[in-house]
Design a protein around this motif. Structure first.
Motif, PDB file in Angstrom:
ATOM      1  N   MET A   7       0.840  -1.196   0.000  1.00  0.00           N
ATOM      2  CA  MET A   7       0.000   0.000   0.000  1.00  0.00           C
ATOM      3  C   MET A   7       0.885   1.260   0.000  1.00  0.00           C
ATOM      4  SD  MET A   7      -2.536   1.143   3.095  1.00  0.00           S
ATOM      5  CE  MET A   7      -3.303  -0.456   3.368  1.00  0.00           C
TER       6      MET A   7
ATOM      7  N   ASP B  28       4.298  -7.092   9.906  1.00  0.00           N
ATOM      8  CA  ASP B  28       3.241  -7.414   8.946  1.00  0.00           C
ATOM      9  C   ASP B  28       3.850  -7.388   7.544  1.00  0.00           C
ATOM     10  OD1 ASP B  28       0.259  -7.863   8.801  1.00  0.00           O
ATOM     11  OD2 ASP B  28       0.364  -6.161   7.428  1.00  0.00           O
TER      12      ASP B  28
ATOM     13  N   ILE C  81      -5.222 -14.305  12.787  1.00  0.00           N
ATOM     14  CA  ILE C  81      -6.112 -13.167  13.030  1.00  0.00           C
ATOM     15  C   ILE C  81      -7.451 -13.481  12.373  1.00  0.00           C
ATOM     16  CG2 ILE C  81      -6.553 -10.714  12.618  1.00  0.00           C
ATOM     17  CD1 ILE C  81      -3.538 -10.239  12.608  1.00  0.00           C
TER      18      ILE C  81
ATOM     19  N   SER D  88      -4.096   2.077  12.315  1.00  0.00           N
ATOM     20  CA  SER D  88      -4.066   3.253  11.429  1.00  0.00           C
ATOM     21  C   SER D  88      -5.321   3.385  10.568  1.00  0.00           C
ATOM     22  CB  SER D  88      -2.832   3.202  10.530  1.00  0.00           C
ATOM     23  OG  SER D  88      -1.655   3.110  11.290  1.00  0.00           O
TER      24      SER D  88
ATOM     25  N   GLN E 218      -7.546   6.951   8.611  1.00  0.00           N
ATOM     26  CA  GLN E 218      -7.343   7.114   7.163  1.00  0.00           C
ATOM     27  C   GLN E 218      -8.219   8.244   6.634  1.00  0.00           C
ATOM     28  OE1 GLN E 218      -7.701   2.939   5.947  1.00  0.00           O
ATOM     29  NE2 GLN E 218      -5.744   3.120   4.871  1.00  0.00           N
TER      30      GLN E 218
ATOM     31  N   ILE F 274      -1.804  -3.829  14.671  1.00  0.00           N
ATOM     32  CA  ILE F 274      -1.004  -3.596  13.478  1.00  0.00           C
ATOM     33  C   ILE F 274      -0.865  -2.081  13.424  1.00  0.00           C
ATOM     34  CG2 ILE F 274      -0.892  -3.900  10.962  1.00  0.00           C
ATOM     35  CD1 ILE F 274      -3.305  -6.067  11.808  1.00  0.00           C
TER      36      ILE F 274
HETATM   37  N1  THG Z   1      -6.833  -5.626  10.118  1.00  0.00           N
HETATM   38  C1  THG Z   1      -5.945  -6.583   9.826  1.00  0.00           C
HETATM   39  N2  THG Z   1      -4.934  -6.407   8.957  1.00  0.00           N
HETATM   40  C2  THG Z   1      -4.795  -5.212   8.333  1.00  0.00           C
HETATM   41  C3  THG Z   1      -5.682  -4.159   8.607  1.00  0.00           C
HETATM   42  C4  THG Z   1      -6.730  -4.405   9.527  1.00  0.00           C
HETATM   43  N3  THG Z   1      -3.762  -5.027   7.452  1.00  0.00           N
HETATM   44  C5  THG Z   1      -3.697  -3.832   6.656  1.00  0.00           C
HETATM   45  C6  THG Z   1      -4.230  -2.652   7.429  1.00  0.00           C
HETATM   46  N4  THG Z   1      -5.508  -2.953   7.996  1.00  0.00           N
HETATM   47  C7  THG Z   1      -3.263  -2.254   8.538  1.00  0.00           C
HETATM   48  N5  THG Z   1      -2.109  -1.613   7.962  1.00  0.00           N
HETATM   49  C8  THG Z   1      -2.167  -0.303   7.516  1.00  0.00           C
HETATM   50  C9  THG Z   1      -1.079   0.178   6.803  1.00  0.00           C
HETATM   51  C10 THG Z   1      -1.099   1.458   6.338  1.00  0.00           C
HETATM   52  C11 THG Z   1      -2.190   2.264   6.556  1.00  0.00           C
HETATM   53  C12 THG Z   1      -3.262   1.805   7.279  1.00  0.00           C
HETATM   54  C13 THG Z   1      -3.253   0.508   7.772  1.00  0.00           C
HETATM   55  C14 THG Z   1      -2.219   3.632   6.019  1.00  0.00           C
HETATM   56  N6  THG Z   1      -1.612   3.858   4.846  1.00  0.00           N
HETATM   57  C15 THG Z   1      -1.572   5.144   4.209  1.00  0.00           C
HETATM   58  C16 THG Z   1      -2.987   5.585   3.813  1.00  0.00           C
HETATM   59  O1  THG Z   1      -3.776   4.753   3.379  1.00  0.00           O
HETATM   60  O2  THG Z   1      -3.259   6.781   3.898  1.00  0.00           O
HETATM   61  C17 THG Z   1      -0.685   5.086   2.989  1.00  0.00           C
HETATM   62  C18 THG Z   1       0.056   6.349   2.876  1.00  0.00           C
HETATM   63  C19 THG Z   1       1.191   6.265   1.881  1.00  0.00           C
HETATM   64  O3  THG Z   1       1.014   5.767   0.786  1.00  0.00           O
HETATM   65  O4  THG Z   1       2.275   6.727   2.245  1.00  0.00           O
HETATM   66  O5  THG Z   1      -2.827   4.510   6.599  1.00  0.00           O
HETATM   67  O6  THG Z   1      -7.580  -3.533   9.836  1.00  0.00           O
HETATM   68  N7  THG Z   1      -6.090  -7.771  10.446  1.00  0.00           N
END
Ligand code: THG
Length: 264
Positions: free
Chosen positions: A11, A43, A120, A198, A202, A227
């Motif tokens: 991502m 992760d 999970i 996170s 978002q 995470i």
């Molecule tokens: N539950 C479980 N696994 C997961 C999630 C969950 N895996 C993926 C995710 N959700 C958790 N990991 C993230 C990683 C990044 C972001 C949010 C969750 C994030 N990324 C920025 C964004 O989308 O704005 C990317 C910014 C960039 O490109 O620099 O916020 O809920 N089991």
């Protein structure tokens, strides 16, 4: 609180590019940096745009393990990619994740039993993510019961109530917190809990503030792991402080420093 470092995820543009170019540099830097900052697992997610998720997962697992000895949480909806990754893991891994859907649970729990992996389990099914806590807890109970049928004890399971962005799904917040509390009453031993921390911020401003506020609220409601961004110092300090208030670590004048050192 167990921190699963979120940063090795396609991502993020730098990781997507690294996977595409098969450049281990950014992956290994983030592996080391997250470990140094206190992550307990890493992760590993090839990202939404990967055209060859199995090969990409194998490569990510191998290059990550060259840089860090932390256990991995293999994050994919493609179970072939997870299985290929599990075969390469040097120590027991976490499978991220499975919803409460029978065919998927059967595939994932059989794999977890074979590879001694934690799992999970997501509080969602074919119909999506329910809003109210009772429905989420019901799905968690289905996950615990099905895992048991495969010989997987509840404490090998992390139930994820699924946190959604507070700017578009504000009414889910209290339901997620109530789900975290009630999950602990499903079984004895109870399953563990996790969230994608996170997710909650978002698309919002002040992301770090929202993340760390959610973290301490969720911990007060029984959250065992997340995470999360292990490199966010304020988040990690808030987690260390919440552990003191919740009597999970012994107070000392330098508890934040001690918390960080313990993970280094
Ligand atoms: N539950 C479980 N696994 C997961 C999630 C969950 N895996 C993926 C995710 N959700 C958790 N990991 C993230 C990683 C990044 C972001 C949010 C969750 C994030 N990324 C920025 C964004 O989308 O704005 C990317 C910014 C960039 O490109 O620099 O916020 O809920 N089991």
């Amino acid at each position: 609180m167990i921190i699963i470092g979120e940063r090795i995820n396609g991502m993020f543009k730098d990781i997507a590019r690294a996977i595409n170019d098969r450049d281990p540099g950014p992956v290994q830097e983030w592996a080391k940096k997250q470990e140094y900052n206190g992550a307990h697992y890493l992760d590993i997610n090839v990202g939404p745009s990967s055209t060859e998720p199995v090969e990409a997962m194998k490569w990510l697992v191998e290059v990550t393990q060259e840089a860090s000895d932390l256990p991995l949480a293999l994050d994919s909806t493609k179970y072939d990619a997870i299985e290929a990754g599990l075969k390469l893991c040097k120590q027991p891994a976490m499978i991220n994740s499975v919803p409460a859907e029978m065919a998927k649970m059967e595939r994932v729990f059989a794999m977890a039993a074979e590879y001694n992996a934690e799992v999970i389990g997501l509080a969602m099914n074919e119909e999506g993510i329910p809003k109210d806590a009772d429905m989420r807890v019901g799905l968690a109970a289905e996950l615990v019961a099905t895992a048991d049928a495969f010989g997987i004890a509840p404490d090998m399971l992390y139930i994820d109530p699924l946190a959604l962005p507070c700017n578009v799904a504000q009414d889910h917040g209290p339901e997620v917190l109530r789900t975290l509390r009630e999950i602990k009453m499903i079984s004895d031993p109870a399953p563990k809990t996790t969230v994608g921390l996170s997710n909650i911020s978002q698309g919002t401003k002040n992301r770090e503030l929202i993340n760390r506020t959610f973290a301490v609220m969720a911990m007060a409601n029984g959250l065992d792991s997340a995470i999360a961004d292990a490199c966010d110092d304020e988040l990690m300090a808030a987690v260390a402080t919440a552990r003191i208030i919740l009597d999970m670590d012994i107070y000392c004048d330098s508890f934040v420093d001690v918390f960080k050192q313990r993970n280094r």
